[in-house]
Design an enzyme around this catalytic site. Sequence first.
Site, PDB file in Angstrom:
ATOM      1  CB  CYS A 136      -0.947  -0.099   1.210  1.00 20.49           C
ATOM      2  SG  CYS A 136      -2.198   1.174   1.346  1.00 20.49           S
ATOM      3  CB  ILE A 137       0.710   4.491   1.746  1.00 24.72           C
ATOM      4  CG1 ILE A 137       1.351   5.875   1.595  1.00 24.72           C
ATOM      5  CG2 ILE A 137       0.485   4.169   3.214  1.00 24.72           C
ATOM      6  CD1 ILE A 137       1.421   6.411   0.186  1.00 24.72           C
TER       7      ILE A 137
END
Lengths: 220, 220
Positions: A136-137
């Site tokens: 994800c991030i």
Amino acid sequence: MTKRVAMILSGCGVYDGAEIHEATLSMLALDQAGYAVEFFAPDVDQMHVINHMTGDEMNETRNVLIESSRITRGKIRPLSEYEVYDFDALYLPGGFGAAKNLCDFAVKGADCTIQNDVMEAVTITHEAGKPIAALCIAPAILAKLFKGAKITLGGASDAATTVQNDLGAHHVQTTHGDVVIDEALNLITSPCYMLDASITQIYDSAQNVVKALEKKLLNA
Amino acid sequence: MTKRVAMILSGCGVYDGAEIHEATLSMLALDQAGYAVEFFAPDVDQMHVINHMTGDEMNETRNVLIESSRITRGKIRPLSEYEVYDFDALYLPGGFGAAKNLCDFAVKGADCTIQNDVMEAVTITHEAGKPIAALCIAPAILAKLFKGAKITLGGASDAATTVQNDLGAHHVQTTHGDVVIDEALNLITSPCYMLDASITQIYDSAQNVVKALEKKLLNA
């Protein structure tokens, strides 16, 4: 010998902490592949507390380590106690917590600061030649720490532009379940909820990340 | 037509809310089987807030609905808005929240009271002839509401003795992944973390519960 993975959590809930599905399904994929997983989180206050129904900030203070322990059913240690020689790999699920509590990329972008224990854990793991997986991030942390890191944050986005243009990362656009491997830097990344994904697609990603990890550890 | 399941959550974290792995892996198993899942929780304060690292009570107040929304990435409604004709089945993951927030079985045992919205949702679902699945300690709610319910809470335990001796339930001892079906009352239960289980075993249970649910819905 059972391979051991250290997972770094960043709270409990996508908007101010670790993304619960990414963390849980990573734990599942690692357990299914026979890994022993231990959990860590920095013992610091969250950047803020978000009401996940409304998106509004709540007038509360919560601790990243204590909230993370909800996902692990209590089994977790302060990240300052991480010992690199106890583990074969490091694993960071995503959620805004990775960009708010493990670093402040969510508000500072390329000028972000990585939380001390996170920087230390990631750096010594890398220096020990052990792989680091991030979903994800969370790959933004790797982009900040390793110049020219080949990573993914999913499709085109402000975050992808920032890591590419301002941090000098090699951002690879990906779709559901894709895994990007930086062989030189020993990094494994996958977009997960950086895309509008179903929970089944998150599980696919987690399984593919674990497969990539397994390949790296077999060749280590 | 896509079958729709309503999942009732009880907070976020095993010791004072919904068990995160049970909820997440149930969502995964339902999504993999093609169900649309919508989420509900009672809009009430938690019985208390537990530090999951230490087991100690924290001097805080948290709302069951708001905390549950962490597991669902925001998508959730107050249980008072549940409409039985919108759904094919009801699904209750476990965690102490089921016995502290959905009812007070954890402190009152057989004399427990079921929270109003929970009682209403379970009762009208049952009266509509639709199946109800419950994991871990959540079957205690079914034992309280349906005299003679055939359910499982895992192996021998105080909770199992209470539902058997004091509530008149037919408690079936089970092990990992087992599913108990009460055909007459249309109930599906599985022990999950009532046993000392691995996360892979929780996924097995969730998949087996969904299989049992599918069989019921095909025959409905």
